[in-house]
Design a protein around this motif. Sequence first.
Motif, short mmCIF file in Angstrom:
data_model
loop_
_atom_site.label_atom_id
_atom_site.label_comp_id
_atom_site.label_asym_id
_atom_site.label_seq_id
_atom_site.Cartn_x
_atom_site.Cartn_y
_atom_site.Cartn_z
N ILE A 66 0.49 45.89 4.84
CA ILE A 66 0.79 46.43 3.41
C ILE A 66 1.77 47.65 3.60
N GLY A 67 1.55 48.83 4.36
CA GLY A 67 2.72 49.39 4.79
C GLY A 67 4.09 48.52 4.98
N ALA A 68 4.22 47.78 5.65
CA ALA A 68 5.45 46.95 6.20
C ALA A 68 6.16 46.36 4.81
N ALA A 69 5.10 45.78 4.09
CA ALA A 69 5.47 44.98 2.65
C ALA A 69 6.28 46.24 1.60
N ILE A 70 5.63 47.24 1.68
CA ILE A 70 6.09 48.42 0.84
C ILE A 70 7.44 48.83 1.29
N ALA A 71 7.49 49.07 2.59
CA ALA A 71 8.81 49.58 3.24
C ALA A 71 9.88 48.62 2.97
N TYR A 72 9.40 47.12 3.32
CA TYR A 72 10.59 46.06 2.95
C TYR A 72 11.09 46.13 1.44
N PHE A 73 10.10 46.26 0.52
CA PHE A 73 10.69 46.11 -0.98
C PHE A 73 11.31 47.40 -1.31
N ARG B 156 15.65 47.88 -2.52
CA ARG B 156 16.04 48.56 -3.63
C ARG B 156 17.09 49.85 -3.19
N GLY B 157 17.26 49.91 -1.96
CA GLY B 157 18.18 50.97 -1.48
C GLY B 157 17.64 52.47 -1.18
N MET C 82 8.75 44.48 8.74
CA MET C 82 9.12 45.72 9.30
C MET C 82 10.32 45.77 9.59
N ARG C 83 10.82 44.63 10.66
CA ARG C 83 12.22 44.70 11.05
C ARG C 83 13.29 44.64 9.98
N ALA C 84 12.78 43.85 8.90
CA ALA C 84 13.80 43.46 8.03
C ALA C 84 13.86 44.77 7.25
N ALA C 85 12.87 45.43 6.90
CA ALA C 85 13.14 46.91 6.32
C ALA C 85 14.13 47.82 7.35
N THR D 238 2.10 43.52 -3.71
CA THR D 238 1.60 44.66 -3.44
C THR D 238 2.93 45.47 -3.14
N GLY D 239 3.77 45.11 -2.07
CA GLY D 239 4.76 45.64 -1.81
C GLY D 239 6.03 45.89 -2.95
#
Length: 370
Positions: A15-22, A26-27, A138-141, A333-334
């Motif tokens: 969940i944290g990684a998905a939020i970070a990615y999205f 968005r910058g 997480m890496r993509a973020a 969720t992210g």
Amino acid sequence: MSQTRRIIICGGGVIGAAIAYFLSRRGAKPVVVERHEVAGSASGKSGGFLALDWCRGSALDRLARRSFALHASLADELGNPWGYRRLDTFGGVAAESGGVRSRPGRPWLSERVTITGRLGSPETTALVEPRAFTTGLMRAAEVNGAELRRGIVVDLVRSPTGAARGVVLESGEIVEGDGVVIAMGPWSIVASRWLPLPAVYGFKGHSLVFRTGDAVPAEALFLEYEEASGEMLTPEIFARADGTVWACAVSSTASLPVDPADVTADEGAHARLEALCRAVSPAIAAAPIVARQACFRPVTEDGLPLIGAVPGLDGAWVATGHSVWGMLNAPATGEAMAELILDGTTSHVPLRHFSPGRLKAFAGLRNQSS
Ligand SMILES: Cc1cc2nc3c(=O)[nH]c(=O)nc-3n(C[C@H](O)[C@H](O)[C@H](O)COP(=O)(O)OP(=O)(O)OC[C@H]3O[C@@H](n4cnc5c(N)ncnc54)[C@H](O)[C@@H]3O)c2cc1C
């Protein structure tokens, strides 16, 4: 609102990684603070099973459908290092007593198993390897500018007006930003010491991973299994793209340790699961075990996740309590959290059913805080 906001995300699970990615897409500049390791808990040990429409009729339906679609597009966009695959899904019954030879027509299963129906098709069910999915996001973020920090969050930093502006780590360090997201899975309950959050509980499950090579086709299996003692178990067995099979069946009411690194298996749980797996599948019976795992999924009072702003506290959000569908529902969720934080509203999935304010804040840990 500025798109370059620095958002502190507590917890490096899916969940944290998905939020970070999205957010990073968005910058914005997310900073994920993880105390143990990214995907070190349920997000690295779960089944990774995804279903389009198994939440039909529940408040989760739109979140699940949006997430199922996002899983496919994320695998395309990010090169799919997590073995995303569509697959057939079956239901069946089995008993410990019974024939051990291979089933005609489905040689990876023994004669003990009777398939009773098809539960999903490649159009409606899919699978990811959860650790690779979480670390991949997480890496993509990070490629987009997110930061990953190792540290134990122990408190919130507030602005003079009382808004959440950062976190305090156990080391004494302060990590400041424009807002804070609590995404600590079952450990989110610890955050109810610092801000008004409903309770989140941890439910424990055990799993095994077998290296089966190409002996098992792209199938997922949900069984009702009767042990020789007469006890019933409901195993789930998923064939992954990396030539492994993941299986779980044995849950428990053991309590959540304070440190995620201290989660261990209950006595005998893996032996019981191994016996079951070897009984239902000659292919698994011949395969070495490559991981013996235990983890806790986060669950709320009403079974629905908490996704949204923390009531009465500017700059604070929460995303947790995804229970058995955290891998499935992480992408939507992210995406929704990034929209909520940056735009103040969501465009794909309404979050009203998941509002943290629908449940009473948990006060049980506050008296124990120092
Ligand atoms: C046996 C089992 C099988 C499952 N199978 C599936 C499935 O097939 N499909 C599906 O969709 N879902 C499945 N799930 C559910 C899914 O795994 C979870 O819902 C999901 O992983 C929860 O993710 P999370 O990020 O909320 O929590 P977690 O993965 O628990 O991550 C929370 C993170 O927060 C960190 N943390 C804790 N405290 C602090 C602190 N103070 N400071 C900093 N960091 C902290 C932890 O170290 C951890 O890394 C399964 C769960 C289990 C247990």
